[in-house]
Design an enzyme around this catalytic site. Sequence first.
Site, mmCIF file in Angstrom:
data_model
loop_
_atom_site.group_PDB
_atom_site.id
_atom_site.type_symbol
_atom_site.label_atom_id
_atom_site.label_comp_id
_atom_site.label_asym_id
_atom_site.label_seq_id
_atom_site.Cartn_x
_atom_site.Cartn_y
_atom_site.Cartn_z
ATOM 1 C CB CYS A 114 -0.920 0.012 1.217
ATOM 2 S SG CYS A 114 -2.062 1.414 1.241
ATOM 3 C CB CYS A 118 -2.088 4.022 7.973
ATOM 4 S SG CYS A 118 -3.177 4.655 6.692
ATOM 5 C CB CYS A 121 -1.603 0.098 8.408
ATOM 6 S SG CYS A 121 -2.167 -1.162 7.253
ATOM 7 C CB CYS A 160 -15.963 -6.865 5.487
ATOM 8 S SG CYS A 160 -17.429 -6.593 6.517
ATOM 9 C CB CYS A 194 -18.931 -4.360 4.056
ATOM 10 S SG CYS A 194 -18.107 -2.846 4.607
ATOM 11 C CB CYS A 254 -19.228 0.872 7.322
ATOM 12 S SG CYS A 254 -18.353 0.014 8.658
ATOM 13 N NE ARG A 326 -21.104 -3.030 11.065
ATOM 14 C CZ ARG A 326 -22.033 -3.966 10.908
ATOM 15 N NH1 ARG A 326 -21.896 -5.137 11.518
ATOM 16 N NH2 ARG A 326 -23.090 -3.749 10.142
#
Length: 433
Positions: A114, A118, A121, A160, A194, A254, A326
């Site tokens: 990616c 972040c 992450c 998801c 999702c 979401c 959630r």
Amino acid sequence: MALRQVARHLSGLSHVYPQGLFVPLGLRAITSTSGAQLAEPQLAQAEEPAGAGLPRWERELGAVRTDWTRQEIMEVYQTSFIDLVHKAAIVHRMYNDPSMVQRCTLLSIKTGGCPETCNYCSQSSSWSKETGLKAEKLMGLDEVYEAALRARESGSTRFCMGAAWRGPSQVGERQWDRVLTMVKQIRGLGMEVCTTLGMLTPEQAKELREAGLTAYNHNLDTSPEYYDKITSSRKYEDRLDTLENVRLAGISVCAGGIIGLGEGESDRVGLIHQLATLPAHPESVPINRLVAVKGTPFEGHEAPSGLDLVRCIAVSRIVMPRTVVRLSAGRLDLTIADQALAFMAGANSIFDGDKLLTTKNNDRDVDAAMFATLGLSSRPAFMPYASGNESSRAFESSEPLPPMSPAMSAGPGSQQGAKEAKAASGCCGGGCS
């Protein structure tokens, strides 16, 4: 005064809560004298109208609002813990069956590589050497379909899919078309679908809606003020723009965040305030508890306590009464008691399965035992979402479902172990896309 007389005397007294809830008054105080063996009750005075002197959020407890002020939410957040959970439980029961919790499954369909930064992450290419996570190709249709079948058979009603992309615009048309086909196929299983794929254009959101997507996850992570401590590769406004594109396309939003990123109470309040003042409350708000991954800049961060998590869930429930809250990443080291408090405070969804992307998650058998102990039942797919968009209702794609390949029609093959290993790879579960 005998106890039966006291009971008869109190039977006509009640305290009126908003939304028509009536809660019997208890005793205000108990006094005793040297000449009395039984305490005499001191009854609460009822001269003032119910709710007089209370702040607006308490007077209108359970009201659906998008005009919350940050100061109001800070007052909610700083309410004493027991009182906060009690109030959140009252609101939760206004709109939800407190014994019903949805079970969801999360799969990384494109792991690693990616371009985003972040700090929590493991999928960022910026520290892939430190984490040891190699970039992988987008999974195939059959692999993802099999994973969804297994999830459905295990009791999950929402599937998801996450891709370690900045957004679909960075990939070719063939990969994007494959993701759209994945959505169509899984929707054909009768499951809610999702995705979390990074930033979306209005056209990409429209295509996902047409494919049958139920909801799009795009977490805000933290407050606007603290966001530059989380990443330097995008702006907070980029996140909000994608949420607006999703909402306007008719897809349910979401969006939630992560606690344990080094933020303060004001940042947690700022995150919840941002969510609660969107044009419409999100269908779902995931509250994640950081699982620090070795090799990431945040590897040394200490996880917040279970009570910290419950407090954020309770505040979210009070300010967004109809939203599904959630209970997401970071459950593994929580006790059943911690999770029971979370459900009492308003959480009504979990992610199950032994892996949540790169990190371990609660085993399904363990969750099944917890459900039995707490008397919980699983929420079925497409049960009405009070804060959901049109996509959260039963949806029929305008196009026929793509046919399964011969190998898929024959059932899982000999590569299942490798596929399950790949399905377990991904990020920390906080939701970086």
